[in-house]
Design an enzyme around this catalytic site. Structure first.
Site, short mmCIF file in Angstrom:
data_model
loop_
_atom_site.label_atom_id
_atom_site.label_comp_id
_atom_site.label_asym_id
_atom_site.label_seq_id
_atom_site.Cartn_x
_atom_site.Cartn_y
_atom_site.Cartn_z
N ARG A 287 0.84 -1.19 0.00
CA ARG A 287 0.00 0.00 0.00
C ARG A 287 0.88 1.25 0.00
O ARG A 287 1.95 1.27 0.62
CB ARG A 287 -0.93 0.00 1.22
CG ARG A 287 -2.07 -1.00 1.09
CD ARG A 287 -3.09 -0.54 0.05
NE ARG A 287 -4.10 -1.54 -0.26
CZ ARG A 287 -4.13 -2.25 -1.38
NH1 ARG A 287 -3.19 -2.09 -2.29
NH2 ARG A 287 -5.11 -3.11 -1.61
N GLU A 316 -2.61 8.02 -6.45
CA GLU A 316 -2.42 7.39 -7.76
C GLU A 316 -3.42 7.97 -8.75
O GLU A 316 -4.53 8.33 -8.38
CB GLU A 316 -2.58 5.87 -7.64
CG GLU A 316 -1.56 5.24 -6.70
CD GLU A 316 -1.73 3.73 -6.56
OE1 GLU A 316 -2.67 3.18 -7.16
OE2 GLU A 316 -0.92 3.10 -5.85
N HIS A 347 1.14 0.25 -10.07
CA HIS A 347 0.23 -0.60 -9.29
C HIS A 347 -0.20 -1.82 -10.10
O HIS A 347 -1.39 -2.11 -10.25
CB HIS A 347 -0.99 0.19 -8.82
CG HIS A 347 -1.65 -0.39 -7.61
ND1 HIS A 347 -2.33 0.37 -6.69
CD2 HIS A 347 -1.73 -1.68 -7.16
CE1 HIS A 347 -2.81 -0.41 -5.73
NE2 HIS A 347 -2.46 -1.66 -6.00
#
Length: 469
Positions: A287, A316, A347
């Site tokens: 995370r 993000e 990601h």
């Protein structure tokens, strides 16, 4: 043997062999001689009954962020109405969409806040087609009787393999060599490039991903240490350490696999980087909040940290696109991308065809079982309650799904309402301020279902009710 006689024999055998389907049940396989006595048209396992909800029309499912096609197929096979979007939706549009859906499927970019969930008047459940659930207000969802499901392990292998690739890439400075050659620079060097064999990997968080990574790393000759807040049995020759500092002091590579919680926020910051070996490497595919990136930048500039691989970030972009990862999103972006031996990925830890297919099946199946049967096993914010599926022999049986505030006297009130009927099975559990009662009642005529629903709906502790029949 008559068909009814075969049915009786089947039922007797199921009772004798304890084919209950419950998690704690013990059963043995029937002998071949017994199987040979049954007509071919008789099945040992009864067909589960397809239940339908009282007072609800078509089930409407909203899927966002390009949820895998395996999930769409599962929902459509159930007869649900599916609306699919490749990206997340703006907040105002999402508020309008969520008003009429019974289930919503999201990934990591959609935020289901209290403000949005307040408008979800028909929402029964939420599916997070990923590991994390911090994008959902879990407490508020539970207070409204909305169960939340995720996929805790379907992408574990994909993330573990990505980390293995990053360990080798950092040790050999592959990212920098590739960028240089793309720009025409031939830079064949061996300085500060290492084999990973014999080095020590420190894993923070020894769950589904951390433990798989441990096995893969040992197969390549790495020594593995791990730190976790609970005692976990080691796989292979990995060894658990008692403190985070011990892991940091002894590891050549440090990788994080922990959830986003207040306790893990900036878990690696300036003091932790100072405690690491000179020339160590940092990997974060968990995370974006668990690593203090400005402190990491300073540690790399000071040559304390030899490189890092980051797959997640505090903020993000909402969608793919050129120029979206910039200083407006995170103030340190320009400084980070200018550093040597820094691998940055968008990601993609769980972004493989295999992982997304598996996640689609896992979460869609969990949502379908909750919608169709009330089975909440695997929910992250809800009591885990399950009963055996009803079968077609139980024609006048109704399944009561009663979500209520966790206060005294509720079971008595509910059972008083149900007492005119035979309560065949009942299971109740609680999770914080919310409790969940599931009961199968028989000898219920169609005309009585509405009366039961209205009486339960008038109870003071009620959060939400569903009746399946």
């Amino acid at each position: 043997m008559s068909y009814s006689a075969a049915d009786n024999l089947q039922d007797s055998f199921q009772r004798a062999m304890n084919f209950s389907g419950s998690p704690g049940a013990v059963s043995t396989s029937p002998t071949q001689s017994f199987m040979n006595t049954l007509p071919r048209r008789v099945s040992i396992t009864k067909q589960p009954k397809a239940l339908k909800p009282f007072s609800t029309g078509d089930m409407n499912i909203l899927l966002l962020e390009n949820v895998n096609a395996t999930a769409i197929k599962i929902f459509k096979d159930q007869g649900y109405q599916v609306e699919f979007h490749k990206s997340s939706l703006p907040e105002d549009e999402l508020i309008e969409k969520i008003k009429d859906v019974h289930a919503i499927g999201i990934r990591s970019k959609t935020r289901l806040t209290e403000k949005i969930l307040q408008h979800a008047r028909n929402l029964v459940c939420i599916g997070c087609f990923c590991i994390g659930t911090n994008q959902v207000d879990l407490k508020y969802a539970a207070s409204k009787g909305i169960a939340v499901f995720n996929s805790p392990f379907s992408n574990s292998r994909s993330v573990a393999e990505l980390v293995i690739g990053e360990i080798i890439s950092l040790a050999r400075q592959l990212g920098d060599r590739s960028i240089e050659l793309h720009t025409g620079t031939w830079n064949k060097v061996a300085a500060r490039c290492w084999e990973v064999r014999g080095k020590t990997l420190g894993i923070i968080g020894y769950g589904h991903i951390g433990s798989q990574l441990s096995v893969l790393a040992e197969a390549m000759g790495l020594h593995v240490l791990y730190y976790d807040i609970v005692t976990i049995m080691a796989l292979g020759t990995a060894r658990q350490v008692s403190t985070l500092d011990e892991l940091l002091n002894k590891s050549d590579f440090v990788t994080l696999h922990v959830p986003a919680t207040p306790e893990t926020e900036k878990m690696l910051s300036a003091p932790q980087f100072a405690a690491m070996k000179d020339g160590a490497y940092v990997i974060n595919a968990s995370r974006g909040t668990v690593v203090d990136i400005p402190s990491l930048i300073q540690a790399v500039k000071a040559n304390k940290i030899a490189g890092a691989a980051l797959d997640v970030y505090p903020h993000e972009p909402a969608k793919n696109g050129e120029g979206s990862f910039n200083d407006e999103l995170n103030s340190w972006t320009s400084e980070l991308v200018s550093l040597p031996n820094i691998i940055l990925t968008p990601h993609i830890g769980g972004s493989t065809e295999e992982a997304q297919s598996s996640i689609g099946i896992e979460v869609a199946t969990a949502l379908s079982k909750y919608i169709n049967e009330g089975n909440s096993v695997g929910s992250v914010n809800f009591p885990e309650v399950s009963l055996k599926s009803l079968d077609y022999d139980q024609e006048n049986t109704v399944r009561v799904l009663y979500i209520h505030r966790n206060v005294p006297g509720v079971l008595k009130t509910v059972n008083d309402i149900l007492s005119d009927h035979n309560i065949e099975k009942q299971f109740s559990d609680s999770h914080g301020e919310i409790a969940y009662l599931m009961a199968d009642i028989s000898s219920v005529n169609q005309s009585e279902i509405k009366d039961i629903y209205e009486k339960l709906n008038q109870t003071s502790a009620k959060v939400s009710i569903r009746l399946l029949y």
